[in-house]
Design an enzyme around this catalytic site. Structure first.
Site, PDB file in Angstrom:
ATOM      1  N   CYS A 113     -23.021   6.476  37.496  1.00 34.00           N
ATOM      2  CA  CYS A 113     -22.648   7.878  37.758  1.00 34.00           C
ATOM      3  C   CYS A 113     -22.606   8.720  36.483  1.00 34.00           C
ATOM      4  O   CYS A 113     -22.554   9.945  36.563  1.00 34.00           O
ATOM      5  CB  CYS A 113     -21.314   7.936  38.486  1.00 34.00           C
ATOM      6  SG  CYS A 113     -21.343   7.109  40.083  1.00 34.00           S
ATOM      7  N   HIS A 249     -17.693  14.653  37.201  1.00 33.77           N
ATOM      8  CA  HIS A 249     -18.337  13.795  38.193  1.00 33.77           C
ATOM      9  C   HIS A 249     -17.570  13.923  39.506  1.00 33.77           C
ATOM     10  O   HIS A 249     -16.338  13.835  39.532  1.00 33.77           O
ATOM     11  CB  HIS A 249     -18.334  12.352  37.694  1.00 33.77           C
ATOM     12  CG  HIS A 249     -18.787  11.384  38.727  1.00 33.77           C
ATOM     13  ND1 HIS A 249     -19.910  11.601  39.498  1.00 33.77           N
ATOM     14  CD2 HIS A 249     -18.260  10.201  39.136  1.00 33.77           C
ATOM     15  CE1 HIS A 249     -20.053  10.585  40.331  1.00 33.77           C
ATOM     16  NE2 HIS A 249     -19.071   9.735  40.140  1.00 33.77           N
ATOM     17  N   ASN A 279     -19.993  11.626  46.670  1.00 33.42           N
ATOM     18  CA  ASN A 279     -20.354  11.147  45.331  1.00 33.42           C
ATOM     19  C   ASN A 279     -21.856  10.836  45.320  1.00 33.42           C
ATOM     20  O   ASN A 279     -22.298   9.877  45.955  1.00 33.42           O
ATOM     21  CB  ASN A 279     -19.525   9.902  45.020  1.00 33.42           C
ATOM     22  CG  ASN A 279     -19.817   9.326  43.642  1.00 33.42           C
ATOM     23  OD1 ASN A 279     -20.818   9.670  43.010  1.00 33.42           O
ATOM     24  ND2 ASN A 279     -18.950   8.433  43.193  1.00 33.42           N
TER      25      ASN A 279
END
Ligand code: COA
Length: 322
Positions: A113, A249, A279
């Site tokens: 990520c 994030h 996500n």
């Protein structure tokens, strides 16, 4: 011309939307539980024939349009992904081929990520050392392809998408500073056990999918996102009050809220797309950045703090004037 500035942003989300009501039909959960624990209401899922490179290409073309540039102006492509179309060649080289801008370096970065933030840091260094003039920096993932749809602890969180930024050489920042980090001791809190070298058939049938110890990841994520923000601000003699927008994030609404609280940052100055994106791994930061640029929240001259956190663990922050 020793700095890198953001010349344009773009993003792309696949058409298909998977809602929490859809998930109620798949696993033992409720829409209320998902919203309360994660903030996610829906996520986008790539079509069966749509790959990471497809998403990356659409986001990249939009970023190039926003920058007023042609693909031929690009002399470097760096792409963060964990879900490449092939083991090799890289998505970046295939994206280069689709855009038709041959010759410059093109490579993928694997920091899960944090992939986009790693890619931004590297592209910034290329431009600052005059090894490149105009870089296409992309975060793209079809992360739902490595999700176990029977695991209610993970499948509720993730979605697919891509975001891209064109960085170009400039006389003033632009990117003020960027910092990366990693700690490999956390491998098994968030990982896919199977792999090319360790073997696909080594273990259980579901070893090719994401495994996560959610509440442990949660704690490290909040602590790390706070610490990296503070470190980069202190190093540049700035405080949270000097930052117009934090673009973290998009892991989970509660992670974002806890990070904002610990930093003393009003939540309205944190870009939050968790509700509709989930996500999206390496795509999450550039997607959120592009959303806030296009809806007019982020204006030229604003100070931005981009933050990544992901498997490894890896983390990173980019401080920039837009
Ligand atoms: N629906 C209903 N119940 C669920 C569920 C779901 N989708 N997923 C888990 N549960 C249950 C668990 O089985 C557990 O039940 P038990 O108490 O009977 O054992 C209970 O809910 C609590 O589980 P827990 O894992 O402690 O919940 P949580 O509050 O930590 O929330 C996450 C789970 C995954 C939402 C949360 O830990 C999280 O978001 N972590 C960070 C993950 C992340 O961001 N990863 C990516 C980082 S890059």
């Amino acid at each position: 011309m020793n700095y890198a500035r953001i010349a344009g942003t773009g993003s792309y989300l696949p058409e298909k939307i998977l809602t929490n009501a859809d998930l109620e039909q798949l696993i033992d959960t409720t829409a209320d539980w998902i919203v309360e624990r994660t903030g996610v209401e829906e996520r986008h899922i790539a079509a069966p024939d749509e790959t990471t490179c497809d998403l990356a290409e659409r986001a990249s073309r939009r970023a190039l349009d926003a920058a007023g540039l042609d693909p031929g102006d690009i002399d470097l492509i760096i792409l963060g992904t964990t879900t490449p179309d092939h083991i090799f060649p890289s998505v970046a080289t295939q994206l280069q081929h689709r855009l038709g801008c041959y010759g410059g370096p093109a490579f993928d970065v694997q920091a899960v990520c944090t992939g986009f933030v790693y890619a931004m840091d590297i592209a910034n260094r290329f431009i600052r050392t005059q090894a490149a003039k105009r870089a296409l920096v992309v975060g793209a993932d079809t992360f739902t392809r490595i999700i176990n749809w029977k695991d209610r602890g993970t499948c509720i969180l993730f979605g697919d998408g891509a975001g891209a930024v064109v960085l170009e050489a400039a006389e003033e920042p632009g990117i003020i500073d960027s910092r990366l980090g990693a700690d490999g001791r956390y491998k098994e809190l968030l990982w896919v056990p199977a792999g090319v070298s360790s073997g696909y058939e080594q273990t259980r049938q579901d070893a090719a999918f994401v495994e996560m110890r959610g509440s442990e990841v949660f704690k490290v994520a909040v602590t790390t996102l706070k610490e990296i923000a503070e470190q980069i601000l202190i190093a540049n003699r700035m405080t949270v009050a000097d930052v117009d927008w934090v673009i973290p994030h998009q892991a989970n609404r509660r992670i974002l809220a806890a990070t904002a609280k610990r930093l003393g940052l009003p939540e309205e100055r944190m870009v939050d797309c968790v509700r509709t994106h989930g996500n999206t791994s390496a795509a999450s930061v550039p997607l959120a950045l592009d959303v806030a640029v296009r809806d007019g929240r982020i204006q030229r001259g604003d100070t931005l703090l981009l933050e990544g956190f992901g498997g490894g663990f890896t983390w990173g922050a980019v401080l920039a004037k837009y």
